[in-house]
Write a protein that holds these residues in place. Structure first.
Motif, PDB file in Angstrom:
ATOM      1  N   UNK A 195       0.749  -1.267  -0.465  1.00  0.00           N
ATOM      2  CA  UNK A 195       0.175   0.283   0.103  1.00  0.00           C
ATOM      3  C   UNK A 195       1.124   0.989  -0.035  1.00  0.00           C
ATOM      4  N   UNK A 196       2.176   1.323   0.770  1.00  0.00           N
ATOM      5  CA  UNK A 196       3.141   2.490   0.574  1.00  0.00           C
ATOM      6  C   UNK A 196       3.595   2.968  -0.636  1.00  0.00           C
ATOM      7  N   UNK A 197       4.098   1.556  -1.719  1.00  0.00           N
ATOM      8  CA  UNK A 197       4.821   1.157  -2.863  1.00  0.00           C
ATOM      9  C   UNK A 197       3.833   2.320  -3.642  1.00  0.00           C
ATOM     10  N   UNK A 198       2.460   2.315  -4.164  1.00  0.00           N
ATOM     11  CA  UNK A 198       1.478   3.038  -4.777  1.00  0.00           C
ATOM     12  C   UNK A 198       1.488   4.548  -4.434  1.00  0.00           C
ATOM     13  N   UNK A 199       2.452   4.355  -3.436  1.00  0.00           N
ATOM     14  CA  UNK A 199       1.798   6.577  -3.178  1.00  0.00           C
ATOM     15  C   UNK A 199       2.810   6.956  -3.859  1.00  0.00           C
ATOM     16  N   UNK A 200       4.535   6.544  -4.252  1.00  0.00           N
ATOM     17  CA  UNK A 200       4.954   7.055  -4.959  1.00  0.00           C
ATOM     18  C   UNK A 200       6.208   6.428  -6.196  1.00  0.00           C
ATOM     19  N   UNK A 201       5.656   4.648  -6.432  1.00  0.00           N
ATOM     20  CA  UNK A 201       6.318   4.689  -7.728  1.00  0.00           C
ATOM     21  C   UNK A 201       5.293   4.593  -8.748  1.00  0.00           C
ATOM     22  N   UNK A 202       5.622   5.782  -9.783  1.00  0.00           N
ATOM     23  CA  UNK A 202       4.757   5.507 -10.984  1.00  0.00           C
ATOM     24  C   UNK A 202       4.710   4.528 -12.011  1.00  0.00           C
ATOM     25  N   UNK A 203       5.361   3.564 -11.691  1.00  0.00           N
ATOM     26  CA  UNK A 203       5.861   2.788 -12.928  1.00  0.00           C
ATOM     27  C   UNK A 203       4.894   1.423 -12.261  1.00  0.00           C
ATOM     28  N   UNK A 204       4.123   1.811 -11.405  1.00  0.00           N
ATOM     29  CA  UNK A 204       2.621   0.611 -10.568  1.00  0.00           C
ATOM     30  C   UNK A 204       1.326   1.103 -10.518  1.00  0.00           C
ATOM     31  N   UNK A 205      -0.084   0.730 -10.906  1.00  0.00           N
ATOM     32  CA  UNK A 205      -1.188   1.645 -10.426  1.00  0.00           C
ATOM     33  C   UNK A 205      -1.774   0.534  -8.946  1.00  0.00           C
ATOM     34  N   UNK A 206      -1.443  -0.188  -9.166  1.00  0.00           N
ATOM     35  CA  UNK A 206      -1.876  -1.251  -8.172  1.00  0.00           C
ATOM     36  C   UNK A 206      -0.920  -2.181  -7.764  1.00  0.00           C
ATOM     37  N   UNK A 207      -0.348  -2.544  -6.773  1.00  0.00           N
ATOM     38  CA  UNK A 207       0.294  -4.074  -6.264  1.00  0.00           C
ATOM     39  C   UNK A 207      -0.481  -4.379  -4.786  1.00  0.00           C
ATOM     40  N   UNK A 208      -0.577  -5.581  -4.987  1.00  0.00           N
ATOM     41  CA  UNK A 208      -1.311  -6.733  -3.924  1.00  0.00           C
ATOM     42  C   UNK A 208      -0.680  -8.288  -3.371  1.00  0.00           C
ATOM     43  N   UNK A 209      -0.609  -8.862  -2.653  1.00  0.00           N
ATOM     44  CA  UNK A 209      -0.350  -9.725  -1.847  1.00  0.00           C
ATOM     45  C   UNK A 209      -1.086 -10.286  -1.909  1.00  0.00           C
ATOM     46  N   UNK A 210      -1.776 -11.882  -2.939  1.00  0.00           N
ATOM     47  CA  UNK A 210      -3.545 -12.601  -2.984  1.00  0.00           C
ATOM     48  C   UNK A 210      -3.537 -12.991  -1.715  1.00  0.00           C
ATOM     49  N   UNK A 211      -2.853 -13.299  -0.621  1.00  0.00           N
ATOM     50  CA  UNK A 211      -3.200 -13.345   0.640  1.00  0.00           C
ATOM     51  C   UNK A 211      -3.282 -12.488   1.179  1.00  0.00           C
ATOM     52  N   UNK A 212      -3.723 -10.625   0.524  1.00  0.00           N
ATOM     53  CA  UNK A 212      -4.410  -9.367   1.226  1.00  0.00           C
ATOM     54  C   UNK A 212      -3.315  -9.804   2.578  1.00  0.00           C
ATOM     55  N   UNK A 213      -2.398  -9.842   2.910  1.00  0.00           N
ATOM     56  CA  UNK A 213      -1.031  -9.532   3.581  1.00  0.00           C
ATOM     57  C   UNK A 213      -0.976  -7.929   3.394  1.00  0.00           C
ATOM     58  N   UNK A 214      -0.142  -7.328   4.455  1.00  0.00           N
ATOM     59  CA  UNK A 214       0.295  -5.667   3.658  1.00  0.00           C
ATOM     60  C   UNK A 214       1.637  -6.171   2.784  1.00  0.00           C
ATOM     61  N   UNK A 215       2.088  -6.884   3.114  1.00  0.00           N
ATOM     62  CA  UNK A 215       4.182  -7.427   2.830  1.00  0.00           C
ATOM     63  C   UNK A 215       3.727  -8.469   2.680  1.00  0.00           C
ATOM     64  N   UNK A 216       4.877  -8.471   1.062  1.00  0.00           N
ATOM     65  CA  UNK A 216       4.799 -10.625   1.011  1.00  0.00           C
ATOM     66  C   UNK A 216       6.010 -11.471   1.831  1.00  0.00           C
ATOM     67  N   UNK A 217       5.868 -12.783   1.592  1.00  0.00           N
ATOM     68  CA  UNK A 217       6.662 -13.978   2.462  1.00  0.00           C
ATOM     69  C   UNK A 217       6.890 -14.808   1.651  1.00  0.00           C
ATOM     70  N   UNK A 218       8.471 -14.935   1.237  1.00  0.00           N
ATOM     71  CA  UNK A 218       8.486 -16.214   1.430  1.00  0.00           C
ATOM     72  C   UNK A 218       7.153 -17.191   0.838  1.00  0.00           C
TER      73      UNK A 218
END
Length: 135
Positions: free
Chosen positions: A25-48
């Motif tokens: 949710x932070x990355x979309x605020x500054x990364x002009x190359x993405x309009x949406x990023x999400x973890x399929x488990x709905x976690x705030x960040x990925x894991x292995x």
């Protein structure tokens, strides 16, 4: 296959930079190359093993890529590989390694490998896509 390592000096500690890239949710605020990023488990960040969806923005709006994380060791390294295909990529993998450099400085070392298709156009397309990646 294209393969490259890019090093970026960052004006923040490695843990801050790591979180800025991987809390989706932070990355979309500054990364002009993405309009949406999400973890399929709905976690705030990925894991292995986590799968993420990344939708392009701007000139890359048509690009959508699913990735699966193969490494996630905060704040040192995160690495992922593409799941399935996403034109123009037939294969894609990348890692981000973070190294402390001082009280408010770190290095982000981004390494990527990819292959594009179709195979008949690879010799022309791969250097062009690599050029875009570097820019």
């Amino acid at each position: 296959m294209a393969h490259r390592k890019l090093t970026f000096p960052m004006p923040a500690r490695a843990d801050v930079v790591f979180d800025a890239f991987h809390y989706h949710e932070w990355r979309c605020q500054w990364d002009s190359l993405v309009r949406r990023t999400s973890v399929e488990s709905s976690a705030p960040c990925p894991s292995v093993g986590a799968t993420t969806e990344n939708l392009g923005a701007g000139a890359l709006r048509a690009l959508s890529m699913r990735t699966q994380f193969v490494s996630y060791d905060r704040p040192v390294v995160a690495a992922a590989a593409m799941v399935g295909r996403s034109f123009p990529f037939t294969q894609w993998a990348a890692s981000m390694r973070h190294q402390e450099q001082g009280p408010h400085q770190s290095l982000l070392i981004y390494t990527y490998t990819f292959q594009v298709g179709p195979a008949s156009l690879r010799a022309v397309m791969e250097p062009l896509v690599d050029w875009v990646f570097v820019r």
